[in-house]
Design an enzyme around this catalytic site. Structure first.
Site, short mmCIF file in Angstrom:
data_model
loop_
_atom_site.label_atom_id
_atom_site.label_comp_id
_atom_site.label_asym_id
_atom_site.label_seq_id
_atom_site.Cartn_x
_atom_site.Cartn_y
_atom_site.Cartn_z
NE ARG A 191 -4.62 -1.59 -0.08
CZ ARG A 191 -4.54 -2.40 -0.75
NH1 ARG A 191 -3.44 -2.85 -1.24
NH2 ARG A 191 -5.35 -3.06 -0.29
CD GLU A 211 -3.08 3.37 -5.40
OE1 GLU A 211 -4.23 2.62 -5.29
OE2 GLU A 211 -2.64 2.65 -4.90
CG HIS A 234 -3.78 -1.18 -6.31
ND1 HIS A 234 -4.28 0.02 -4.90
CD2 HIS A 234 -4.19 -1.97 -5.84
CE1 HIS A 234 -4.13 -0.81 -4.51
NE2 HIS A 234 -3.92 -1.79 -4.72
#
Ligand code: DGY
Length: 328
Positions: A240, A269, A288
């Site tokens: 993360r 994000e 991601h």
């Protein structure tokens, strides 16, 4: 006697097969996207929801207080940092996630970033694409080897192990790792050695983060930690973004304190197109995509549907996260 179907709010599209499975057991409201209109629809649907299924949405108390009948949330993710677990447990809302099915795919992503950064794949592919490949590459374009280098893994969970497997058996890499506690089985299997965090940062050629975001891991890697890495260190993050102080990372990359970074996750994000990270040739940034293959995303969705249907039927879901919420 007919029983009323439970109400499920779905904020992630499912394949027709899984949708049919869910609809056979529940009344489903689909929120197609999480834009402003979708969020308004979600708020409207929450007051009648018994179950929620989706991902990539911070479900805080402000939203969940709108859902007085909520019994279960099935997250289509292994990470559960979008949820307030204490709040859910107090309300006895069962939270489930989708571990295992994404382990290998996410480790593949980690290795893709290791190879791409070390061998400068994206940077040099862009040279070809731009029509600028006019002569054989020289030392200015050379990369660095992956095989035989030391792979340092921070967070030796399932994904960390799958990364170690690739490094050890596929690339002959010595494995060092840091986690809550030493893992003898992992050490035996991959000839891996436990290190304190500072030792790992000093000794690894590749520093790979595979640990979850929690109160303890937030900001774990900052200026002090980058200062311990060497000028040849390649930093990989598939966990993360918030585990890392991104400003400190940018500084370490700009000043040559570390060699390169392969990043699948970011503090915010989607990553701002203006981010200084995107100005740096020694950064490979992906959106991601850790678990993002057709096969794995379908397996994760199936796992989440199974978890949710079990919970709504009063059974313990296979991947229950907040065991405290389960009534024995
Ligand atoms: C996960 O499963 O946690 C992935 O990172 C997607 O959020």
């Amino acid at each position: 006697m007919t029983t009323m179907k439970k109400q499920v709010v779905l904020y992630k599209k499912l394949s027709p097969l899984l949708m049919a499975r869910l609809q056979a057991q529940a009344e489903v409201t689909l929120i197609e996207s999480l834009d402003a209109t979708g969020l308004a629809r979600l708020r409207e649907a929450l007051p009648r929801a018994h179950g929620l299924l989706g991902a990539s949405l911070k479900l805080d108390a402000g939203l969940l207080d709108l859902a007085p009948h909520l019994e279960a949330i099935a997250s289509v993710s292994v990470g559960v940092d979008n949820y307030d677990i204490d709040y859910l447990s107090e309300r006895r809302i069962l939270l489930s996630n989708t571990p295992d099915v994404l382990t290998e795919t996410t480790a593949d992503t980690g290795f893709a970033l290791i190879l791409a950064t070390a061998r400068r794949v994206v940077e040099l592919a862009n040279v070809v694409r731009a029509g600028e490949w006019t002569r054989n590459v020289g030392p200015g374009q050379f990369g660095t080897d992956v095989h035989g280098k030391t792979l340092g893994i921070i967070g030796m969970g399932r994904i960390g192990e799958a990364l170690a497997q690739r490094g050890h058996f596929g690339f002959g890499m010595p494995i060092i790792y840091h986690s809550h506690s030493p893992k003898p089985a992992v050490e035996q299997r991959f000839d891996a050695q436990y290190r304190s965090l500072p030792e790992l940062l000093q000794q690894a050629d590749f520093v790979c983060l595979t640990l979850p975001l929690t109160a303890e891991t937030e900001g774990l890697i900052g200026a002090e930690q980058f200062a311990l890495m060497g000028a040849q260190t390649i930093f990989i993050n598939i966990s993360r973004g918030k585990v890392v102080d991104e400003a400190a990372l940018i500084k370490a990359l700009r000043t040559g304190q570390i060699r390169a970074a392969g990043l699948d996750v970011f503090e915010r994000e989607p990553l701002n197109p203006e981010s200084p990270l995107l100005q740096l040739n020694n950064v490979v940034a992906t959106p991601h995509i850790g678990s993002a293959t057709h096969e794995t995303r379908e397996a994760m969705a199936k796992c989440a549907v199974d978890n949710l249907l079990a919970a709504l039927a009063g059974e313990r879901p296979a991947n229950l996260v907040n065991v405290r919420a389960w009534k024995v």
